[in-house]
Design a protein around this motif. Structure first.
Motif, PDB file in Angstrom:
ATOM      1  N   UNK A  21      33.217  20.731 -28.323  1.00  0.00           N
ATOM      2  CA  UNK A  21      32.003  19.952 -28.520  1.00  0.00           C
ATOM      3  C   UNK A  21      32.353  18.474 -28.447  1.00  0.00           C
ATOM      4  N   UNK A  22      31.405  17.676 -27.952  1.00  0.00           N
ATOM      5  CA  UNK A  22      31.599  16.224 -27.862  1.00  0.00           C
ATOM      6  C   UNK A  22      30.387  15.517 -28.430  1.00  0.00           C
ATOM      7  N   UNK A  23      30.621  14.278 -28.870  1.00  0.00           N
ATOM      8  CA  UNK A  23      29.541  13.452 -29.384  1.00  0.00           C
ATOM      9  C   UNK A  23      29.911  11.997 -29.114  1.00  0.00           C
ATOM     10  N   UNK A  24      28.928  11.155 -28.926  1.00  0.00           N
ATOM     11  CA  UNK A  24      29.150   9.732 -28.710  1.00  0.00           C
ATOM     12  C   UNK A  24      28.940   9.016 -30.037  1.00  0.00           C
ATOM     13  N   UNK A  25      29.931   8.232 -30.447  1.00  0.00           N
ATOM     14  CA  UNK A  25      29.864   7.515 -31.723  1.00  0.00           C
ATOM     15  C   UNK A  25      30.075   6.031 -31.454  1.00  0.00           C
ATOM     16  N   UNK A  26      29.242   5.216 -32.034  1.00  0.00           N
ATOM     17  CA  UNK A  26      29.268   3.770 -31.801  1.00  0.00           C
ATOM     18  C   UNK A  26      30.288   3.075 -32.700  1.00  0.00           C
ATOM     19  N   UNK A 111      29.563  -1.288 -25.554  1.00  0.00           N
ATOM     20  CA  UNK A 111      28.161  -1.101 -25.910  1.00  0.00           C
ATOM     21  C   UNK A 111      27.858   0.332 -26.349  1.00  0.00           C
ATOM     22  N   UNK A 112      28.543   1.297 -25.744  1.00  0.00           N
ATOM     23  CA  UNK A 112      28.219   2.709 -26.001  1.00  0.00           C
ATOM     24  C   UNK A 112      29.134   3.370 -27.018  1.00  0.00           C
ATOM     25  N   UNK A 113      30.329   2.830 -27.248  1.00  0.00           N
ATOM     26  CA  UNK A 113      31.221   3.387 -28.240  1.00  0.00           C
ATOM     27  C   UNK A 113      32.272   4.323 -27.668  1.00  0.00           C
ATOM     28  N   UNK A 114      32.511   5.411 -28.403  1.00  0.00           N
ATOM     29  CA  UNK A 114      33.605   6.326 -28.098  1.00  0.00           C
ATOM     30  C   UNK A 114      33.089   7.752 -28.011  1.00  0.00           C
ATOM     31  N   UNK A 115      33.531   8.468 -26.986  1.00  0.00           N
ATOM     32  CA  UNK A 115      33.241   9.892 -26.910  1.00  0.00           C
ATOM     33  C   UNK A 115      34.313  10.617 -27.725  1.00  0.00           C
ATOM     34  N   UNK A 116      33.865  11.402 -28.696  1.00  0.00           N
ATOM     35  CA  UNK A 116      34.767  12.168 -29.544  1.00  0.00           C
ATOM     36  C   UNK A 116      34.597  13.638 -29.166  1.00  0.00           C
ATOM     37  N   UNK A 117      35.691  14.282 -28.794  1.00  0.00           N
ATOM     38  CA  UNK A 117      35.651  15.691 -28.404  1.00  0.00           C
ATOM     39  C   UNK A 117      36.544  16.495 -29.340  1.00  0.00           C
ATOM     40  N   UNK A 118      35.955  17.522 -29.945  1.00  0.00           N
ATOM     41  CA  UNK A 118      36.719  18.431 -30.790  1.00  0.00           C
ATOM     42  C   UNK A 118      36.881  19.745 -30.048  1.00  0.00           C
ATOM     43  N   UNK A 119      38.110  20.201 -30.000  1.00  0.00           N
ATOM     44  CA  UNK A 119      38.441  21.478 -29.380  1.00  0.00           C
ATOM     45  C   UNK A 119      39.142  22.316 -30.435  1.00  0.00           C
ATOM     46  N   UNK A 120      38.719  23.543 -30.566  1.00  0.00           N
ATOM     47  CA  UNK A 120      39.320  24.447 -31.535  1.00  0.00           C
ATOM     48  C   UNK A 120      39.596  25.774 -30.853  1.00  0.00           C
ATOM     49  N   UNK A 150      28.466  15.866 -36.035  1.00  0.00           N
ATOM     50  CA  UNK A 150      27.292  15.079 -36.459  1.00  0.00           C
ATOM     51  C   UNK A 150      27.556  14.386 -37.791  1.00  0.00           C
ATOM     52  N   UNK A 151      28.192  15.084 -38.723  1.00  0.00           N
ATOM     53  CA  UNK A 151      28.522  14.489 -40.025  1.00  0.00           C
ATOM     54  C   UNK A 151      29.522  13.345 -39.843  1.00  0.00           C
ATOM     55  N   UNK A 152      30.478  13.526 -38.953  1.00  0.00           N
ATOM     56  CA  UNK A 152      31.457  12.488 -38.680  1.00  0.00           C
ATOM     57  C   UNK A 152      30.769  11.255 -38.090  1.00  0.00           C
ATOM     58  N   UNK A 153      29.867  11.475 -37.156  1.00  0.00           N
ATOM     59  CA  UNK A 153      29.107  10.369 -36.545  1.00  0.00           C
ATOM     60  C   UNK A 153      28.315   9.614 -37.614  1.00  0.00           C
ATOM     61  N   UNK A 154      27.644  10.360 -38.475  1.00  0.00           N
ATOM     62  CA  UNK A 154      26.852   9.745 -39.532  1.00  0.00           C
ATOM     63  C   UNK A 154      27.726   8.880 -40.442  1.00  0.00           C
ATOM     64  N   UNK A 155      28.866   9.423 -40.855  1.00  0.00           N
ATOM     65  CA  UNK A 155      29.768   8.666 -41.728  1.00  0.00           C
ATOM     66  C   UNK A 155      30.307   7.437 -41.011  1.00  0.00           C
TER      67      UNK A 155
END
Length: 180
Positions: A21-26, A111-120, A150-155
């Motif tokens: 899964x990946x998410x973009x975090x600013x 401007x867009x931040x960092x793409x964070x990808x978690x692989x398990x 999502x929790x990581x992005x929020x924090x």
């Protein structure tokens, strides 16, 4: 040194069950790396899925509830990391569910931040039967991975974990029974 699952033990086998899964975090990759490695944050980050006890700067004990009131437990160790680039971890080989994971940070732009990808990757016990059983009891649910990100992005972006639990100042005075 602990007898951990080697990255190649699980990573190079496309047949092994795995989640990505990946998410973009600013935030910058370095700030995100530091936040993930904060021993005070990590157990709270995964509280929706597991009870984590930090044992050292590179070791943690995991307890994950499964049906019938049981827990699956293992110790995990950071096996490789590069600040602002990635963190890789693995369980001990003797774990009930041997697993290995990686959190990668890829800068997109200022401007867009960092793409964070978690692989398990995990190897359920018992071969085909174990794989079937792990799917049936949802041992490593895909929703868990998405929620952790999502929790990581929020924090990272707000300094707190987003929740849908009622707040005392809410319309219903916090009397709702909505759970996170």
């Amino acid at each position: 040194m602990h007898d951990t699952v080697k990255r190649d033990d699980l990573w190079n086998h496309p047949d092994e069950p795995g989640l990505h899964r990946s998410i973009l975090i600013h935030r910058s990759p370095e700030a995100l790396f530091d936040l993930w490695r904060d021993p005070a944050i990590f157990p709270r980050l995964m509280a929706h899925f597991a009870r984590i006890t930090v044992l050292s700067n590179t070791a943690s004990h995991w307890e994950v509830p499964v049906p019938l009131g049981k827990n699956v437990e293992w110790d995990a160790y950071i096996v490789d990391e590069a600040r602002g680039q990635y963190i890789a971890w693995a369980s001990e080989k003797k774990a009930t569910v041997p697993n290995a994971g990686r959190l990668a940070f890829r800068p997109v732009s200022d401007e867009r931040g960092t793409e964070v990808t978690m692989t398990l990757h995990f190897s359920p016990p018992g071969g085909v039967f174990g794989e079937w059983l792990s799917k049936k009891i949802d041992l490593v649910p895909e929703a868990m991975l998405s929620q952790a990100l999502r929790r990581f992005k929020s924090m990272a972006e707000t300094g707190e974990f987003a929740t849908n639990k009622p707040q005392p100042a809410g319309r219903h005075g916090g009397m709702d029974k909505v759970e996170e």
